[in-house]
Every structure is written in structure tokens, then in C-alpha cells.
Design a protein around this motif. Structure first.
Motif, PDB file in Angstrom:
ATOM      1  N   ARG A  65      14.697  -4.272  -6.580  1.00  0.00           N
ATOM      2  CA  ARG A  65      13.323  -3.747  -6.716  1.00  0.00           C
ATOM      3  C   ARG A  65      12.664  -3.573  -5.350  1.00  0.00           C
ATOM      4  O   ARG A  65      12.021  -2.550  -5.076  1.00  0.00           O
ATOM      5  N   VAL A  66      12.834  -4.556  -4.477  1.00  0.00           N
ATOM      6  CA  VAL A  66      12.228  -4.499  -3.140  1.00  0.00           C
ATOM      7  C   VAL A  66      12.781  -3.316  -2.347  1.00  0.00           C
ATOM      8  O   VAL A  66      12.028  -2.597  -1.693  1.00  0.00           O
ATOM      9  N   TRP A  67      14.105  -3.109  -2.398  1.00  0.00           N
ATOM     10  CA  TRP A  67      14.683  -1.994  -1.643  1.00  0.00           C
ATOM     11  C   TRP A  67      14.244  -0.650  -2.206  1.00  0.00           C
ATOM     12  O   TRP A  67      14.064   0.311  -1.466  1.00  0.00           O
ATOM     13  N   ARG A  68      14.036  -0.562  -3.513  1.00  0.00           N
ATOM     14  CA  ARG A  68      13.543   0.677  -4.109  1.00  0.00           C
ATOM     15  C   ARG A  68      12.145   0.985  -3.550  1.00  0.00           C
ATOM     16  O   ARG A  68      11.850   2.111  -3.148  1.00  0.00           O
ATOM     17  N   ILE A  69      11.295  -0.037  -3.474  1.00  0.00           N
ATOM     18  CA  ILE A  69       9.935   0.135  -2.934  1.00  0.00           C
ATOM     19  C   ILE A  69       9.999   0.496  -1.446  1.00  0.00           C
ATOM     20  O   ILE A  69       9.319   1.421  -0.985  1.00  0.00           O
ATOM     21  N   ALA A  70      10.824  -0.232  -0.680  1.00  0.00           N
ATOM     22  CA  ALA A  70      10.942   0.033   0.765  1.00  0.00           C
ATOM     23  C   ALA A  70      11.464   1.435   1.025  1.00  0.00           C
ATOM     24  O   ALA A  70      10.930   2.147   1.901  1.00  0.00           O
ATOM     25  N   ASN A  71      12.468   1.862   0.272  1.00  0.00           N
ATOM     26  CA  ASN A  71      13.001   3.219   0.468  1.00  0.00           C
ATOM     27  C   ASN A  71      11.961   4.281   0.133  1.00  0.00           C
ATOM     28  O   ASN A  71      11.877   5.311   0.811  1.00  0.00           O
ATOM     29  N   ARG A  72      11.147   4.042  -0.897  1.00  0.00           N
ATOM     30  CA  ARG A  72      10.083   4.991  -1.234  1.00  0.00           C
ATOM     31  C   ARG A  72       9.063   5.074  -0.089  1.00  0.00           C
ATOM     32  O   ARG A  72       8.665   6.163   0.331  1.00  0.00           O
ATOM     33  N   LYS A  73       8.674   3.910   0.442  1.00  0.00           N
ATOM     34  CA  LYS A  73       7.705   3.897   1.552  1.00  0.00           C
ATOM     35  C   LYS A  73       8.280   4.575   2.793  1.00  0.00           C
ATOM     36  O   LYS A  73       7.560   5.281   3.516  1.00  0.00           O
ATOM     37  N   LEU A  74       9.568   4.357   3.043  1.00  0.00           N
ATOM     38  CA  LEU A  74      10.207   5.014   4.189  1.00  0.00           C
ATOM     39  C   LEU A  74      10.196   6.527   4.017  1.00  0.00           C
ATOM     40  O   LEU A  74       9.894   7.266   4.956  1.00  0.00           O
ATOM     41  N   LYS A  75      10.547   6.967   2.821  1.00  0.00           N
ATOM     42  CA  LYS A  75      10.577   8.403   2.531  1.00  0.00           C
ATOM     43  C   LYS A  75       9.195   9.017   2.728  1.00  0.00           C
ATOM     44  O   LYS A  75       9.065  10.135   3.209  1.00  0.00           O
ATOM     45  N   GLU A  76       8.159   8.269   2.375  1.00  0.00           N
ATOM     46  CA  GLU A  76       6.778   8.746   2.520  1.00  0.00           C
ATOM     47  C   GLU A  76       6.260   8.572   3.950  1.00  0.00           C
ATOM     48  O   GLU A  76       5.147   8.962   4.264  1.00  0.00           O
ATOM     49  N   GLY A  77       7.057   7.927   4.822  1.00  0.00           N
ATOM     50  CA  GLY A  77       6.653   7.719   6.207  1.00  0.00           C
ATOM     51  C   GLY A  77       5.633   6.615   6.401  1.00  0.00           C
ATOM     52  O   GLY A  77       4.958   6.552   7.428  1.00  0.00           O
ATOM     53  N   ARG A  78       5.503   5.712   5.425  1.00  0.00           N
ATOM     54  CA  ARG A  78       4.469   4.672   5.481  1.00  0.00           C
ATOM     55  C   ARG A  78       4.904   3.414   6.216  1.00  0.00           C
ATOM     56  O   ARG A  78       4.077   2.546   6.460  1.00  0.00           O
ATOM     57  N   LEU A  79       6.170   3.273   6.563  1.00  0.00           N
ATOM     58  CA  LEU A  79       6.624   2.059   7.252  1.00  0.00           C
ATOM     59  C   LEU A  79       7.044   2.306   8.694  1.00  0.00           C
ATOM     60  O   LEU A  79       7.154   1.374   9.468  1.00  0.00           O
ATOM     61  N   ARG A  80       7.292   3.520   9.026  1.00  0.00           N
ATOM     62  CA  ARG A  80       7.824   3.834  10.353  1.00  0.00           C
ATOM     63  C   ARG A  80       6.964   3.232  11.465  1.00  0.00           C
ATOM     64  O   ARG A  80       5.765   3.467  11.534  1.00  0.00           O
TER      65      ARG A  80
END
Length: 168
Positions: free
Chosen positions: A96-111
Motif C-alpha cells: 500500500r505504501v509503495w502504491r501511494i509513493a509511486n502515485r506521488k512520484l508520478k505526480e511530481g509531489r515527492l521530487r
């Protein structure tokens, strides 16, 4: 934290191959508390869940910090297969955590806000040696148990050459 030291020289009671996972995070922007605190809390929850489900394969862990920005966990696993199984298990919190992290990465919110890393080592028996002196069970010994150091040999060379019946 308040564990009593085992007197004298000891070693880890590990047998067979040892799987060591180093996994952590680096806070790249302290002001982005809303991004890095959830990452840290997710790691604590994963460790708690793994502690409640020993059949998943986590033997033990040590929480460490490398700097005010970098925090990590040294984890000791039963096998690389159990580690892989946990990492990809759809019922595990990790998934679940990796699904959330990958979504945020795709949206550019963690970079640039928080860095994540891991290193995995599979160390064959006979390629690791542990010595502790007047220490409570710690590290690999905390994960597998403690033995008198002489039970594995009097010298580092003898201990590195040790092979358990399990490994043969």
C-alpha cells in the motif's frame, strides 16, 4: 534500551546465509514535514506489523541515524525469498505504501523533498563474523541469539570458516 549486557566475548548464533537489508530515508527539505513524516511513520508501522507476523521472515532490526537528515533500519531476514515475498505481498502494508509513493512520484509531489534508499546483501555462511564484548544482544546476535565466541572458533579465521550442519 535497558538490556543487560552479556559478560565476556560472544557471537551471533546465526546459521546459514544471512540476509541484511539496509533501508532508509533522507530528509532533503526539512520544511516539507508533511512529506517526510508520513514516510517515517510508514516505516515504523511496517516494522510493527512485521514484529507481529514473524512468519514473514524479519529476524531482527536496528534503528539508526547517519545524520540529522538520514535515518535507516538495518534488518536481518530469514531468506531473500521471504524478503521478496513480503515486499510484493498484496496484503502487506508495504504494498500500500509503495502504491501511494509511486502515485506521488508520478505526480511530481515527492521530487527533491525526501530521498528513499535500500541496499540488500545476501551473505553466505562462512562470509560473516560477529564479535561482541560485554554487550546485550545486538545486531545479528539480537536477531538470532547469542553464543560464547569460542563456540565458533578462537580466531576470526576460524569463525569465518564456521559451517553449521544446516548449511551443509
Amino acid at each position: 534500551m535497558f538490556a543487560k549486557p552479556t559478560p565476556g566475548f560472544t557471537t551471533a548464533a546465526a546459521t546459514g546465509d544471512t540476509v541484511v537489508l539496509l533501508i532508509g530515508m533522507r530528509i532533503n527539505r526539512f520544511w516539507a514535514v508533511h512529506q517526510w513524516v508520513p514516510v517515517m511513520l510508514a516505516m515504523f508501522r511496517m516494522l510493527r506489523d512485521l514484529g507481529r507476523e514473524p512468519e514473514r521472515g524479519l529476524r531482527g532490526k536496528v534503528l539508526l541515524t547517519a545524520s540529522p537528515r538520514t535515518y535507516y533500519v538495518v534488518q536481518y531476514w530469514d531468506s531473500k525469498e521471504k524478503l521478496y515475498r513480503y515486499a510484493s505481498a498484496p496484503d502487506a502494508f508495504h504494498h500500500r505504501v509503495w502504491r501511494i509513493a509511486n502515485r506521488k512520484l508520478k505526480e511530481g509531489r515527492l521530487r527533491g523533498l525526501v530521498g528513499l534508499w535500500h541496499e540488500t546483501y545476501v551473505v553466505p555462511e562462512g562470509s560473516y563474523e560477529c564479535v561482541y564484548f560485554d554487550m546485550p544482544p545486538f545486531g545479528l546476535a539480537g536477531a538470532t541469539g547469542v553464543l560464547p565466541v569460542e563456540s565458533r572458533g578462537r580466531t576470526a579465521g576460524q569463525r569465518l570458516a564456521f559451517r553449521s550442519e544446516r548449511a551443509e
